[in-house]
Write an enzyme that holds these catalytic residues in place. Structure first.
Site, PDB file in Angstrom:
ATOM      1  CG  HIS A 105      75.780  81.070 -19.493  1.00 46.96           C
ATOM      2  ND1 HIS A 105      76.943  80.653 -18.891  1.00 46.96           N
ATOM      3  CD2 HIS A 105      75.069  79.944 -19.737  1.00 46.96           C
ATOM      4  CE1 HIS A 105      76.921  79.328 -18.774  1.00 46.96           C
ATOM      5  NE2 HIS A 105      75.813  78.870 -19.288  1.00 46.96           N
TER       6      HIS A 105
ATOM      7  NE  ARG B 226      75.735  75.413 -25.879  1.00 48.73           N
ATOM      8  CZ  ARG B 226      76.106  74.903 -24.731  1.00 48.73           C
ATOM      9  NH1 ARG B 226      77.260  75.247 -24.202  1.00 48.73           N
ATOM     10  NH2 ARG B 226      75.355  74.031 -24.105  1.00 48.73           N
TER      11      ARG B 226
ATOM     12  CB  SER C  97      80.475  76.256 -17.776  1.00 52.85           C
ATOM     13  OG  SER C  97      79.503  77.252 -17.926  1.00 52.85           O
TER      14      SER C  97
HETATM   15  P1  ADP Z   1      76.596  74.549 -19.877  1.00 54.93           P
HETATM   16  O1  ADP Z   1      75.846  73.928 -21.036  1.00 54.93           O
HETATM   17  O2  ADP Z   1      77.694  75.466 -20.290  1.00 54.93           O
HETATM   18  O3  ADP Z   1      76.963  73.613 -18.756  1.00 54.93           O
HETATM   19  P2  ADP Z   1      74.398  75.589 -18.289  1.00 54.93           P
HETATM   20  O4  ADP Z   1      73.904  74.326 -17.701  1.00 54.93           O
HETATM   21  O5  ADP Z   1      74.756  76.648 -17.329  1.00 54.93           O
HETATM   22  O6  ADP Z   1      75.604  75.544 -19.250  1.00 54.93           O
HETATM   23  O7  ADP Z   1      73.360  76.081 -19.379  1.00 54.93           O
HETATM   24  C1  ADP Z   1      72.290  76.944 -19.205  1.00 54.93           C
HETATM   25  C2  ADP Z   1      71.744  77.258 -20.575  1.00 54.93           C
HETATM   26  O8  ADP Z   1      72.665  78.091 -21.261  1.00 54.93           O
HETATM   27  C3  ADP Z   1      71.512  76.074 -21.501  1.00 54.93           C
HETATM   28  O9  ADP Z   1      70.331  76.310 -22.245  1.00 54.93           O
HETATM   29  C4  ADP Z   1      72.711  76.086 -22.411  1.00 54.93           C
HETATM   30  O10 ADP Z   1      72.416  75.527 -23.669  1.00 54.93           O
HETATM   31  C5  ADP Z   1      72.938  77.583 -22.525  1.00 54.93           C
HETATM   32  N1  ADP Z   1      74.305  77.913 -22.910  1.00 54.93           N
HETATM   33  C6  ADP Z   1      75.455  77.563 -22.320  1.00 54.93           C
HETATM   34  N2  ADP Z   1      76.527  78.066 -22.970  1.00 54.93           N
HETATM   35  C7  ADP Z   1      76.023  78.765 -24.022  1.00 54.93           C
HETATM   36  C8  ADP Z   1      76.601  79.471 -25.113  1.00 54.93           C
HETATM   37  N3  ADP Z   1      77.906  79.568 -25.272  1.00 54.93           N
HETATM   38  N4  ADP Z   1      75.771  80.040 -25.990  1.00 54.93           N
HETATM   39  C9  ADP Z   1      74.436  79.918 -25.848  1.00 54.93           C
HETATM   40  N5  ADP Z   1      73.822  79.249 -24.881  1.00 54.93           N
HETATM   41  C10 ADP Z   1      74.599  78.669 -23.974  1.00 54.93           C
END
Ligand code: ADP
Length: 159
Positions: free
Chosen positions: A17, A90, A128
């Protein structure tokens, strides 16, 4: 001045993130990192804990403001004057769901443009969920989360 919104669950914020946030700071003048409160999805960390971890992890980035919303992201973006919605991409499997979400968001508000940002390769397989699972089992995840998150995960799982 282009304002952007980066919404997510952030349960907890990871280096993936943070990578997206740092890259976005090079593109846009203002970034709202916004915790999307979802009544259905249960989380390990409370809203306040998630906001606090994001704030502490981004305190060096003056363009970033950490907020939350329980409504539609596009409505919140409009309220804040943000015209860009940032999402991380990703791998190919992210694409389908993200494509659908951006299609729907465009239907809801034509003015808001979704921008996809690719993280550094070292964070490609990070999310996460994997962090929570490994931390719970006592595995080493130091490289993948900001220092404050490491402390909070230890507090959460090692008592
Ligand atoms: P997760 O997919 O980990 O549950 P979130 O709902 O918090 O995460 O995702 C918020 C945004 O961050 C989404 O667009 C998700 O694709 C992106 N994201 C999550 N982890 C990563 C990562 N390791 N690299 C790039 N983007 C990420």
């Amino acid at each position: 001045m282009i304002k952007a919104i980066y919404p997510g669950t952030f349960d907890p914020i990871t280096m993936g993130h943070l990578d997206i946030i740092e890259r976005s700071c090079k593109l846009f003048e203002k970034i709202y990192v916004t915790v999307a409160v979802n009544q259905i999805k249960s989380t390990v960390f409370t809203l306040d804990e998630r906001l606090d971890m994001i704030r502490k992890s981004t305190e060096a980035l003056s363009q970033v403001e950490v907020t939350y919303t329980s409504g539609l992201i596009v409505d919140y973006a409009k309220k804040k004057g943000a015209t860009v919605l940032i999402r991380g991409l990703r791998f190919v499997s992210d694409f389908e769901i993200e494509f659908q979400m951006s299609w729907m968001n465009r239907h809801l508000n034509e003015e808001i443009i979704t921008v996809f940002v690719m993280p550094h390769g070292r964070y490609t397989h990070l999310n996460s969920t994997v962090i929570r699972e490994v931390a719970q089992l006592g595995g080493d995840i130091e490289k993948f989360v900001p220092p404050i998150v490491l402390v909070k995960l230890k507090e959460k799982f090692q008592n």
